[in-house]
Design an enzyme around this catalytic site. Structure first.
Site, PDB file in Angstrom:
ATOM      1  N   LEU A  59       0.818  -1.223   0.000  1.00 27.02           N
ATOM      2  CA  LEU A  59       0.000   0.000   0.000  1.00 27.02           C
ATOM      3  C   LEU A  59       0.850   1.271   0.000  1.00 27.02           C
ATOM      4  O   LEU A  59       0.419   2.309  -0.494  1.00 27.02           O
ATOM      5  CB  LEU A  59      -0.930  -0.012   1.219  1.00 27.02           C
ATOM      6  N   SER A 118     -11.758   0.888  12.797  1.00 22.83           N
ATOM      7  CA  SER A 118     -11.696  -0.011  13.962  1.00 22.83           C
ATOM      8  C   SER A 118     -12.340   0.648  15.173  1.00 22.83           C
ATOM      9  O   SER A 118     -12.346   1.886  15.308  1.00 22.83           O
ATOM     10  CB  SER A 118     -10.237  -0.329  14.280  1.00 22.83           C
ATOM     11  N   TYR A 143      -2.234   2.498  16.347  1.00 24.50           N
ATOM     12  CA  TYR A 143      -3.136   1.834  15.398  1.00 24.50           C
ATOM     13  C   TYR A 143      -4.473   2.582  15.336  1.00 24.50           C
ATOM     14  O   TYR A 143      -4.958   2.921  14.239  1.00 24.50           O
ATOM     15  CB  TYR A 143      -3.316   0.383  15.847  1.00 24.50           C
ATOM     16  N   LYS A 147      -6.275   4.760  12.182  1.00 25.12           N
ATOM     17  CA  LYS A 147      -7.630   4.559  11.669  1.00 25.12           C
ATOM     18  C   LYS A 147      -8.418   5.877  11.745  1.00 25.12           C
ATOM     19  O   LYS A 147      -9.247   6.161  10.873  1.00 25.12           O
ATOM     20  CB  LYS A 147      -8.339   3.451  12.443  1.00 25.12           C
ATOM     21  N   SER A 173     -14.150  -9.318  14.814  1.00 23.05           N
ATOM     22  CA  SER A 173     -14.753 -10.263  13.867  1.00 23.05           C
ATOM     23  C   SER A 173     -13.867 -11.494  13.758  1.00 23.05           C
ATOM     24  O   SER A 173     -12.810 -11.481  13.106  1.00 23.05           O
ATOM     25  CB  SER A 173     -14.964  -9.600  12.500  1.00 23.05           C
TER      26      SER A 173
END
Ligand code: NAI
Ligand code: 15L
Length: 271
Positions: A59, A118, A143, A147, A173
């Site tokens: 990315l 998230s 993190y 996001k 999930s």
């Protein structure tokens, strides 16, 4: 899986992070929703199935991401670092990577991005609070900060260029809740699919934020502001409650991982 199938929503759909945990779940399911599914990751993508295009890419590699978006109508963007890690790593994948993706989407006329954000964007709210997506962010680490950047980037690209985004503040999930915290945050794979399909197919989303959870009994997030997405979870963490409580019979109420919604992420690092 028991989801009413519809005609293909998009001609070419890009799935980033296709080799990851959720990418492997969504890859075959999204194939039924488009003519061509382009799948991308840093890691091994295996063989192309019928109607798939394999496009390995990092990315942070701007020219590669520019090529990746060519001819793409919509993106399900799962790629990136998915846990708390040193900032220098997170910057590459989640901040520079997200910028490269949105900039390439602008240049190639991509219409909509479903962005895997998230719950760690709001991880420093307490477990005795119920919040919605209109409340200020309270990231619980680098993190979560990355996001939050991704969400702001998405909002900017909608306001400035009209690229629609649904930011999914996914809870947890996995096949089943791993601990008692996840009884609140869990989202089944079938509900994940329902959420992603609703986010891709809802007629007008602009820039929207929705928490990704199943129809759990005890929850910390109110998705009322995102009702227009039309997400109807059908699963619940409740059948897993007894097992989760047996695995973790005592909760230390002084532990930050028990006090805050972000769980163990709030005390990860420093690196
Ligand atoms: P994962 O870590 O299993 O998958 C992420 C994928 O992104 C991996 O296959 C990895 O190779 C790829 N990736 C990492 N850095 C990259 C880079 N620089 N360039 C290209 N690809 C790169 O994570 P998982 O669980 O599948 O999550 C998918 C997305 O959903 C992630 O963005 C994660 O942050 C988000 N999410 C997931 C949650 C969950 O419960 N699984 C909860 C909240 C958010
Ligand atoms: C996340 O954002 C992570 O990607 C995932 O691995 C889980 O730890 C999840 O949050 C969670 O909060 O349980």
């Amino acid at each position: 899986m028991n989801i009413t199938s519809s005609s293909h929503m998009y001609s070419r759909l890009l799935l980033t992070g296709a080799a990851g945990g959720l990418g492997q779940v969504l890859r075959p399911r999204l194939k039924t929703r488009c003519d061509v599914l382009r799948v991308s990751d840093l890691s091994n993508l295996g063989e192309a199935a019928d109607g798939e295009e394999l496009r390995p890419a990092a990315l942070q590699d701007r020219p590669a991401v520019m090529q990746l978006l060519q001819g793409v109508d919509a993106v399900v963007h799962l790629g990136g670092i998915s846990t708390e890690q040193p900032f220098d790593d997170i910057v590459q994948a989640n901040i520079i990577g997200a910028y490269n993706l949105y900039e390439a989407a602008r240049i190639h006329g991509t219409r909509r991005i479903v962005f895997a954000s998230s719950n760690h964007v709001t991880g420093f709210y307490r477990q005795d609070e119920v919040i919605d997506a209109n409340q200020p962010v309270r990231p619980d680490g680098y993190y979560g900060l990355s996001k939050a950047f991704g969400e702001n980037l998405a909002r900017f690209y909608f306001d400035r260029y009209g690229i629609e985004t649904v930011a999914l503040r996914i809870g947890s999930s996995f096949p089943e809740p791993k601990d008692r915290r996840m009884l609140a945050t869990w989202m089944s794979y079938d509900d994940l699919e329902r959420l992603v399909v609703a986010s891709l197919s809802s007629p007008v989303v602009g820039y929207s934020v929705i928490y990704g959870m199943s129809d759990n009994h005890h929850v910390w997030w109110d998705n009322t502001p995102a009702k227009h997405i039309g997400y109807r979870p059908q699963d619940s963490s409740e059948p897993f409650r007894a097992a989760a409580e047996a695995r973790q019979p005592i909760l230390d109420l002084n532990d930050p991982a028990v006090i805050y919604q972000g769980g163990g992420f709030v005390k990860a690092g420093p690196f």
